[in-house]
Design a protein around this motif. Structure first.
Motif, PDB file in Angstrom:
ATOM      1  N   GLN A 115       0.516  -1.206   0.055  1.00  0.00           N
ATOM      2  CA  GLN A 115       0.187  -0.286  -0.146  1.00  0.00           C
ATOM      3  C   GLN A 115       0.839   1.427   0.353  1.00  0.00           C
ATOM      4  OE1 GLN A 115      -3.249  -0.488  -0.594  1.00  0.00           O
ATOM      5  NE2 GLN A 115      -3.866   1.754   0.279  1.00  0.00           N
ATOM      6  N   TYR A 116       1.951   1.009   0.546  1.00  0.00           N
ATOM      7  CA  TYR A 116       2.593   2.364   0.678  1.00  0.00           C
ATOM      8  C   TYR A 116       3.510   2.393  -0.251  1.00  0.00           C
ATOM      9  CZ  TYR A 116       2.122   2.197   5.870  1.00  0.00           C
ATOM     10  OH  TYR A 116       2.571   2.429   7.307  1.00  0.00           O
ATOM     11  N   THR A 117       3.699   1.700  -1.539  1.00  0.00           N
ATOM     12  CA  THR A 117       4.292   1.615  -2.769  1.00  0.00           C
ATOM     13  C   THR A 117       2.958   2.547  -3.819  1.00  0.00           C
ATOM     14  OG1 THR A 117       5.696  -0.621  -2.255  1.00  0.00           O
ATOM     15  CG2 THR A 117       5.373   0.087  -4.672  1.00  0.00           C
ATOM     16  N   ARG A 118       1.886   1.749  -3.427  1.00  0.00           N
ATOM     17  CA  ARG A 118       0.957   2.641  -4.360  1.00  0.00           C
ATOM     18  C   ARG A 118       1.180   4.366  -3.928  1.00  0.00           C
ATOM     19  NH1 ARG A 118      -3.671  -1.899  -2.417  1.00  0.00           N
ATOM     20  NH2 ARG A 118      -2.647  -3.422  -3.569  1.00  0.00           N
ATOM     21  N   TYR A 119       1.285   4.245  -3.079  1.00  0.00           N
ATOM     22  CA  TYR A 119       0.976   6.060  -2.152  1.00  0.00           C
ATOM     23  C   TYR A 119       2.390   6.502  -3.225  1.00  0.00           C
ATOM     24  CZ  TYR A 119      -2.348   4.800   0.771  1.00  0.00           C
ATOM     25  OH  TYR A 119      -3.542   4.095   1.685  1.00  0.00           O
ATOM     26  N   LEU A 120       3.385   6.122  -3.139  1.00  0.00           N
ATOM     27  CA  LEU A 120       4.967   6.211  -3.531  1.00  0.00           C
ATOM     28  C   LEU A 120       4.826   6.505  -4.877  1.00  0.00           C
ATOM     29  CD1 LEU A 120       7.325   7.643  -2.246  1.00  0.00           C
ATOM     30  CD2 LEU A 120       7.898   5.541  -2.902  1.00  0.00           C
ATOM     31  N   THR A 121       4.280   4.961  -5.596  1.00  0.00           N
ATOM     32  CA  THR A 121       3.750   5.608  -6.858  1.00  0.00           C
ATOM     33  C   THR A 121       3.011   6.322  -7.266  1.00  0.00           C
ATOM     34  OG1 THR A 121       3.768   3.091  -6.849  1.00  0.00           O
ATOM     35  CG2 THR A 121       3.017   3.810  -8.942  1.00  0.00           C
ATOM     36  N   VAL A 122       2.035   7.168  -6.774  1.00  0.00           N
ATOM     37  CA  VAL A 122       1.291   8.461  -7.465  1.00  0.00           C
ATOM     38  C   VAL A 122       1.695   8.863  -7.486  1.00  0.00           C
ATOM     39  CG1 VAL A 122      -0.870   9.053  -7.138  1.00  0.00           C
ATOM     40  CG2 VAL A 122      -0.589   6.709  -6.825  1.00  0.00           C
ATOM     41  N   ALA A 123       2.443   9.439  -5.913  1.00  0.00           N
ATOM     42  CA  ALA A 123       3.519  10.819  -5.613  1.00  0.00           C
ATOM     43  C   ALA A 123       4.770  10.867  -6.308  1.00  0.00           C
ATOM     44  CB  ALA A 123       4.327  10.815  -4.180  1.00  0.00           C
ATOM     45  N   LEU A 124       5.356   9.997  -7.339  1.00  0.00           N
ATOM     46  CA  LEU A 124       6.290  10.200  -8.151  1.00  0.00           C
ATOM     47  C   LEU A 124       5.283   9.796  -9.387  1.00  0.00           C
ATOM     48  CD1 LEU A 124       8.911   6.892  -6.942  1.00  0.00           C
ATOM     49  CD2 LEU A 124       8.887   9.743  -6.524  1.00  0.00           C
ATOM     50  N   ALA A 125       4.370   9.521  -9.648  1.00  0.00           N
ATOM     51  CA  ALA A 125       3.723   9.570 -10.990  1.00  0.00           C
ATOM     52  C   ALA A 125       3.146  11.497 -11.258  1.00  0.00           C
ATOM     53  CB  ALA A 125       2.751   8.876 -11.065  1.00  0.00           C
ATOM     54  N   VAL A 126       3.483  12.297 -10.266  1.00  0.00           N
ATOM     55  CA  VAL A 126       2.621  13.217 -10.418  1.00  0.00           C
ATOM     56  C   VAL A 126       3.791  14.248 -10.450  1.00  0.00           C
ATOM     57  CG1 VAL A 126       2.349  15.380  -9.074  1.00  0.00           C
ATOM     58  CG2 VAL A 126       0.900  13.267  -8.825  1.00  0.00           C
ATOM     59  N   LEU A 127       5.600  14.145  -9.814  1.00  0.00           N
ATOM     60  CA  LEU A 127       6.808  15.105  -9.731  1.00  0.00           C
ATOM     61  C   LEU A 127       7.384  14.091 -11.749  1.00  0.00           C
ATOM     62  CD1 LEU A 127       8.071  13.992  -6.910  1.00  0.00           C
ATOM     63  CD2 LEU A 127       7.129  16.122  -7.130  1.00  0.00           C
ATOM     64  N   GLN A 128       6.761  13.283 -12.149  1.00  0.00           N
ATOM     65  CA  GLN A 128       7.135  12.668 -13.678  1.00  0.00           C
ATOM     66  C   GLN A 128       6.308  13.079 -14.461  1.00  0.00           C
ATOM     67  OE1 GLN A 128       8.300   9.005 -13.461  1.00  0.00           O
ATOM     68  NE2 GLN A 128       9.598   8.850 -12.154  1.00  0.00           N
ATOM     69  N   GLY A 129       5.339  13.633 -14.016  1.00  0.00           N
ATOM     70  CA  GLY A 129       4.603  13.986 -15.143  1.00  0.00           C
ATOM     71  C   GLY A 129       4.414  15.477 -14.943  1.00  0.00           C
ATOM     72  N   ALA A 130       4.726  15.940 -13.858  1.00  0.00           N
ATOM     73  CA  ALA A 130       5.390  17.282 -14.265  1.00  0.00           C
ATOM     74  C   ALA A 130       6.470  17.706 -14.405  1.00  0.00           C
ATOM     75  CB  ALA A 130       5.148  18.000 -13.108  1.00  0.00           C
ATOM     76  N   GLY A 131       7.269  17.137 -14.314  1.00  0.00           N
ATOM     77  CA  GLY A 131       8.341  17.217 -15.334  1.00  0.00           C
ATOM     78  C   GLY A 131       8.276  16.917 -16.453  1.00  0.00           C
ATOM     79  N   LEU A 132       7.804  15.964 -17.928  1.00  0.00           N
ATOM     80  CA  LEU A 132       7.577  15.866 -18.480  1.00  0.00           C
ATOM     81  C   LEU A 132       7.100  16.879 -19.125  1.00  0.00           C
ATOM     82  CD1 LEU A 132       7.889  13.802 -21.181  1.00  0.00           C
ATOM     83  CD2 LEU A 132       5.682  12.512 -19.872  1.00  0.00           C
ATOM     84  N   VAL A 133       5.769  17.307 -18.771  1.00  0.00           N
ATOM     85  CA  VAL A 133       5.492  18.488 -18.636  1.00  0.00           C
ATOM     86  C   VAL A 133       6.399  19.696 -19.288  1.00  0.00           C
ATOM     87  CG1 VAL A 133       3.572  19.715 -18.685  1.00  0.00           C
ATOM     88  CG2 VAL A 133       2.691  17.203 -18.000  1.00  0.00           C
TER      89      VAL A 133
END
Length: 437
Positions: A115-133
């Motif tokens: 469950q912690y891995t899922r939360y961290l995955t979403v947080a990393l996706a936000v950061l990586q998505g913002a970086g990609l944009v």
């Protein structure tokens, strides 16, 4: 093997699992071609054509996303945020007592870590998505594209947030699809999706080698690449299956009138205990200096040195640094993932011992000694396999995303072997002849 596949499809429950897994793989590939809102798709395709042989710093991430990253689709981030989150949690388990205690709790503790891995995955996706944009808006995603800064025509806050949220939702959907495969399909879902992403780039990569070839219309280079790929697959299968088996004997114990223990088993220590993780770590670490130079635009001496030595994959400094980093991370990851003291304590607790070795500290020292000795050939093997794209770059004039690159072959063969073993075990339960003879 084909006969075994036919028998697997004749078994109703196994056929449903295989078809379900194939269906999820198709959905995953479809999502990798759906662009996100706010993107000029024509300009993206134009930049893809202009940068076909120079994907540069984003080549590794693009490979893991099955080409979706550079097309900026809803699955652009692919499985990478989950992989990164899993590695981070695994590293933190060593240094955070709470996570270490959860790991020892068994199924319930592992569920909380997941469950912690899922939360961290979403947080990393936000950061990586913002970086990609941000990278796409500035034109740095395709450095040599004439319309690179026109990929995102609208720079408003609402459009940016919509793009980041879409890619984050796509990552969450990929994570959900992987867990569906794990629960209702065949094999580990995340590994299967990673396998799908990498295998999707093989046809275009092989055809690119043929089109760039000059001997016999490119067919000679094409044949050499196929032979090289088959040889690499055979080598990877041989090494991945290799292991050192440490014999363990359990003493007999009398509880009441019954005798327990007295059995013999072994501890399997793989030659490549670290898997593909050292290659990913080394590649990511080598990308950081080049990314800093690209985003800062510095013309200082250190920036020029990095551009000359740590950007081109065929430069001697890059090759030596890459090889040494792989060897270092192989030992580092094995040291944090396998604890000889913990294994020795568990053996002592249940009355187990290695013949000729005293229980306790001598057992831990012996396990550490054996592990260090077999990690050396494993790390050197990883380094040599990872340098295959560099050799191809020089000899065949291939691009950085050589189809039979070290990382891709290690993942595909590893996932393939694990999946075949799971199918084989289910076939053997029904008295069928397995895949591996």
């Amino acid at each position: 093997m084909l006969t075994a596949f036919a028998r697997a499809f004749k078994t109703p429950d196994l056929r449903k699992k295989l078809l379900f897994t194939l269906g999820i793989m198709v959905i995953f590939r479809l999502g990798a071609h759906v662009p996100i809102p706010g993107i000029n798709y024509q300009n993206v395709q134009l930049c893809m054509d202009q940068s076909k042989n120079a994907q540069g710093l984003f080549g590794l991430v693009n490979m893991f996303s099955g080409g979706a990253l550079l097309q900026i689709t809803i699955f652009a981030l692919g499985i990478m945020p989950y992989i990164t989150a899993s590695i981070i949690l695994q590293l933190l388990t060593v240094v955070i007592p709470r996570l270490e205690a959860l790991k020892k709790e068994g199924q319930s503790g592992q569920g909380k870590i997941t469950q912690y891995t899922r939360y961290l995955t979403v947080a990393l996706a936000v950061l990586q998505g913002a970086g990609l944009v941000t990278t796409a808006r500035t034109g740095a995603l395709f450095g040599n594209c004439t319309v690179g800064n026109q990929i995102v025509p609208n720079h408003s806050i609402f459009t940016t947030i919509t793009m980041v949220v879409t890619m984050t939702a796509g990552t969450a959907c990929v994570m959900w699809l992987g867990e569906l495969i794990t629960d209702r399909g065949i094999g580990n879902g995340m590994s299967i999706l990673m396998f799908t992403s990498i295998a999707a780039g093989f046809p275009s990569g092989l055809w690119g080698i043929k089109m760039q070839g000059k001997l016999l219309g490119g067919w000679l280079e094409f044949g050499l690449v196929i032979l090289c790929g088959l040889a690499m697959v055979a080598l990877v299968v041989f090494v991945e299956q290799a292991q050192r088996r440490i014999p363990v004997q359990y003493a007999k114990r009398m509880i009441g009138r019954r005798s327990y223990g007295g059995t013999s088993t072994y501890i399997p220590l793989k030659v490549n205990q670290a898997g593909v993780i050292p290659v990913i770590f080394a590649s990511s670490l080598l990308y950081i200096p080049a990314l800093i130079v690209q985003f800062t635009g510095s013309k200082a001496g250190w920036a020029v040195w990095i551009q000359q030595n740590l950007v081109k994959g065929d430069h001697p400094v890059y090759i030596v640094t890459y090889f040494l980093l792989i060897v270092f991370f192989a030992f580092f990851y094995v040291a944090i993932s396998f604890n000889p003291e913990e294994v020795a304590d568990n053996m002592k607790k249940y009355g187990g011992f290695i013949p000729g070795i005293r229980a306790g500290r001598p057992t831990a020292e012996y396990l550490s000694y054996v592990l260090n000795r077999i990690t050396w050939p494993g790390s050197l093997y990883l380094g040599l396999i990872a340098l295959v794209p560099t050799v191809a770059l020089v000899t065949l004039n291939a691009n950085q995303n050589f189809p039979f690159g070290g990382t891709s072959i290690l993942i595909i063969v590893g996932v393939g072997l694990e999946t075949v073993k799971q199918i084989e075990s289910q076939l053997q339960q029904r008295n069928y002849e397995g895949f591996l003879r």
